[in-house]
Structure formats: C-alpha cells, structure tokens
Scaffold this motif. Structure first.
Motif, PDB file in Angstrom:
ATOM      1  N   LEU A 154       3.218  29.565  50.174  1.00  0.00           N
ATOM      2  CA  LEU A 154       2.285  29.660  49.707  1.00  0.00           C
ATOM      3  C   LEU A 154       2.956  30.219  47.532  1.00  0.00           C
ATOM      4  CD1 LEU A 154      -0.857  29.572  51.256  1.00  0.00           C
ATOM      5  CD2 LEU A 154       0.287  27.539  50.265  1.00  0.00           C
ATOM      6  N   VAL A 155       3.028  30.921  47.745  1.00  0.00           N
ATOM      7  CA  VAL A 155       3.316  32.314  45.949  1.00  0.00           C
ATOM      8  C   VAL A 155       4.493  31.484  46.000  1.00  0.00           C
ATOM      9  CG1 VAL A 155       4.238  34.444  45.856  1.00  0.00           C
ATOM     10  CG2 VAL A 155       1.997  34.639  47.338  1.00  0.00           C
ATOM     11  N   ALA A 156       5.730  31.241  46.892  1.00  0.00           N
ATOM     12  CA  ALA A 156       6.910  30.167  46.330  1.00  0.00           C
ATOM     13  C   ALA A 156       6.483  28.944  45.419  1.00  0.00           C
ATOM     14  CB  ALA A 156       7.769  30.462  47.435  1.00  0.00           C
ATOM     15  N   LYS A 157       5.266  28.061  45.949  1.00  0.00           N
ATOM     16  CA  LYS A 157       5.509  27.047  45.341  1.00  0.00           C
ATOM     17  C   LYS A 157       3.850  27.315  44.195  1.00  0.00           C
ATOM     18  CE  LYS A 157       1.628  24.727  47.460  1.00  0.00           C
ATOM     19  NZ  LYS A 157       0.532  23.986  47.062  1.00  0.00           N
ATOM     20  N   TRP A 158       3.840  28.237  43.922  1.00  0.00           N
ATOM     21  CA  TRP A 158       2.949  28.430  43.012  1.00  0.00           C
ATOM     22  C   TRP A 158       3.315  29.313  42.099  1.00  0.00           C
ATOM     23  CZ3 TRP A 158      -1.456  25.784  42.446  1.00  0.00           C
ATOM     24  CH2 TRP A 158      -1.982  25.617  43.087  1.00  0.00           C
ATOM     25  N   THR A 159       4.923  30.163  42.224  1.00  0.00           N
ATOM     26  CA  THR A 159       5.535  30.513  41.254  1.00  0.00           C
ATOM     27  C   THR A 159       5.942  29.470  40.537  1.00  0.00           C
ATOM     28  OG1 THR A 159       5.402  32.606  42.281  1.00  0.00           O
ATOM     29  CG2 THR A 159       7.849  31.936  40.928  1.00  0.00           C
ATOM     30  N   THR A 160       6.938  28.688  41.344  1.00  0.00           N
ATOM     31  CA  THR A 160       7.548  27.311  40.507  1.00  0.00           C
ATOM     32  C   THR A 160       6.949  26.024  39.745  1.00  0.00           C
ATOM     33  OG1 THR A 160       9.298  27.618  43.577  1.00  0.00           O
ATOM     34  CG2 THR A 160       9.107  24.965  41.691  1.00  0.00           C
ATOM     35  N   GLY A 161       5.392  25.985  40.114  1.00  0.00           N
ATOM     36  CA  GLY A 161       4.472  25.040  39.477  1.00  0.00           C
ATOM     37  C   GLY A 161       4.335  25.856  38.201  1.00  0.00           C
ATOM     38  N   ALA A 162       4.016  27.453  37.777  1.00  0.00           N
ATOM     39  CA  ALA A 162       3.608  27.885  37.297  1.00  0.00           C
ATOM     40  C   ALA A 162       5.382  28.280  35.832  1.00  0.00           C
ATOM     41  CB  ALA A 162       3.721  29.228  36.704  1.00  0.00           C
ATOM     42  N   ALA A 163       6.238  28.321  36.607  1.00  0.00           N
ATOM     43  CA  ALA A 163       7.608  27.737  35.822  1.00  0.00           C
ATOM     44  C   ALA A 163       7.769  27.102  35.479  1.00  0.00           C
ATOM     45  CB  ALA A 163       8.585  28.134  36.667  1.00  0.00           C
ATOM     46  N   LEU A 164       7.862  25.402  35.983  1.00  0.00           N
ATOM     47  CA  LEU A 164       8.012  24.543  35.390  1.00  0.00           C
ATOM     48  C   LEU A 164       6.965  23.870  34.602  1.00  0.00           C
ATOM     49  CD1 LEU A 164       8.673  21.812  38.821  1.00  0.00           C
ATOM     50  CD2 LEU A 164      10.169  23.157  37.251  1.00  0.00           C
ATOM     51  N   THR A 165       5.466  24.667  34.303  1.00  0.00           N
ATOM     52  CA  THR A 165       4.181  24.141  33.123  1.00  0.00           C
ATOM     53  C   THR A 165       4.026  24.800  32.784  1.00  0.00           C
ATOM     54  OG1 THR A 165       2.726  24.753  34.966  1.00  0.00           O
ATOM     55  CG2 THR A 165       3.707  22.111  35.309  1.00  0.00           C
ATOM     56  N   GLY A 166       5.077  26.242  32.609  1.00  0.00           N
ATOM     57  CA  GLY A 166       4.165  27.050  32.043  1.00  0.00           C
ATOM     58  C   GLY A 166       4.530  27.085  30.142  1.00  0.00           C
ATOM     59  N   TRP A 167       5.084  26.233  29.669  1.00  0.00           N
ATOM     60  CA  TRP A 167       5.652  26.058  28.422  1.00  0.00           C
ATOM     61  C   TRP A 167       4.702  25.197  27.550  1.00  0.00           C
ATOM     62  CZ3 TRP A 167       6.498  21.081  27.070  1.00  0.00           C
ATOM     63  CH2 TRP A 167       6.509  19.798  27.588  1.00  0.00           C
ATOM     64  N   ILE A 168       4.296  24.334  28.014  1.00  0.00           N
ATOM     65  CA  ILE A 168       3.124  23.613  27.831  1.00  0.00           C
ATOM     66  C   ILE A 168       1.609  24.067  26.830  1.00  0.00           C
ATOM     67  CG2 ILE A 168       1.133  21.657  28.365  1.00  0.00           C
ATOM     68  CD1 ILE A 168       2.609  21.235  30.972  1.00  0.00           C
ATOM     69  N   PRO A 169       1.596  23.475  25.762  1.00  0.00           N
ATOM     70  CA  PRO A 169       0.723  24.446  25.695  1.00  0.00           C
ATOM     71  C   PRO A 169      -0.633  25.069  25.699  1.00  0.00           C
ATOM     72  CG  PRO A 169       1.916  23.429  23.949  1.00  0.00           C
ATOM     73  CD  PRO A 169       3.019  22.842  25.072  1.00  0.00           C
ATOM     74  N   GLY A 170      -1.096  24.966  25.849  1.00  0.00           N
ATOM     75  CA  GLY A 170      -2.255  25.787  26.882  1.00  0.00           C
ATOM     76  C   GLY A 170      -2.804  25.924  28.026  1.00  0.00           C
ATOM     77  N   SER A 171      -1.457  26.021  28.319  1.00  0.00           N
ATOM     78  CA  SER A 171      -0.943  26.338  30.444  1.00  0.00           C
ATOM     79  C   SER A 171      -1.794  27.783  30.754  1.00  0.00           C
ATOM     80  CB  SER A 171       0.446  25.787  30.479  1.00  0.00           C
ATOM     81  OG  SER A 171       1.267  27.090  29.899  1.00  0.00           O
TER      82      SER A 171
END
Length: 150
Positions: free
Chosen positions: A15-32
C-alpha cells in the motif's frame, strides 16, 4: 485462514509503495499538495485496515491526525519552495512529495503494527534439541575445518 502479522506487513508495504508511486507521478501538478494530503489520509486508513486496527479509536485517530497534519505541513512547504520553478522545480517537487508519502507510510506501518492484535506467524526454532528432534539425514561436506589437519 486468519491473517498474520507478516501478512499485514506485506499488505501495508504494498500500500505504501502504491501511494508513494502515485505521489511521484502526480506531485508535479500545480495544487497537488492538497489532493496528496487527502491521499496520505487514505493511505493511513488503509494501513490501519491492513493491521485490522480501527482507525476511529481515539488513540488511533490521534495517530492518523498526526500523520495528516505532518503531511499537510510538509506538502505545503514543498509546494511553496520548489513548485514555482518550472520543470526542474516540478521534478524536485514530485520526488519530495513521494519521499514525504514514503516517510509517513513507514511511520504509520510502525505505529499500527505495534497496536495490531494479529498473530505472529514466525516459527521459532529451539536452540537445543534432543536426539529425537535432530534431523536424520544431515548433509555431508568435504570442506575441512580450520581446526582439522588433513
């Protein structure tokens, strides 16, 4: 078959790996930072569920809220500091948001693991065994020990 502590550990780490990957993929988006704080809250709740711990117990709710507050503060600082720099700043922001999710995830794994009532499935092998308990067919080796002289 009931869930063991080791099963919960594996599930929580996935679960933590999944959420970490999601943060890495979307963290660049303004307002993320805003929706990733909500994502961290969902991750905390899922990790609690992996350990069969009720997230709505007052002690556990305090732990969840601590993680959310930490996530919001860290996310806000990351977003404000590096998010204003195009491209490079966005890449750094994504990496930082992923690191934040990983740190929070690892912390809540420890927190909920300590509070889980799941059985430990590790097999303990006694140090001393009687002759009846020793293996009958021990492998033979041709390796000389340092003490032995040929």
């Amino acid at each position: 078959m009931s869930k063991s502590l080791q099963d919960a550990d594996r599930e929580a780490r996935k679960l933590v790996a999944k959420w970490t990957t999601g943060a890495a993929l979307t963290g660049w988006i303004p307002g993320s930072a805003f929706f990733l704080t909500a994502a961290d809250t969902a991750m905390i709740h899922q990790v609690a569920s992996a350990y069969d711990v009720s997230a709505f117990d007052m002690d556990h709710l305090t732990g969840t809220l601590g993680g959310v507050v930490g996530s919001a503060i860290a996310g806000g600082v990351i977003a404000e500091v590096v998010g204003v720099i195009p491209l490079v700043g966005w890449a750094v922001k994504s990496a930082a948001m992923a690191a934040k999710a990983k740190v929070i995830g690892d912390a809540v794994i420890i927190y909920f693991r300590e509070r889980a009532d799941l059985p430990d499935a590790r097999v303990l092998i006694p140090m001393e065994t009687s002759d009846d308990e020793k293996p009958k067919n021990t492998p033979k080796t041709d390796i000389a020990m340092e003490d032995e002289e040929a």
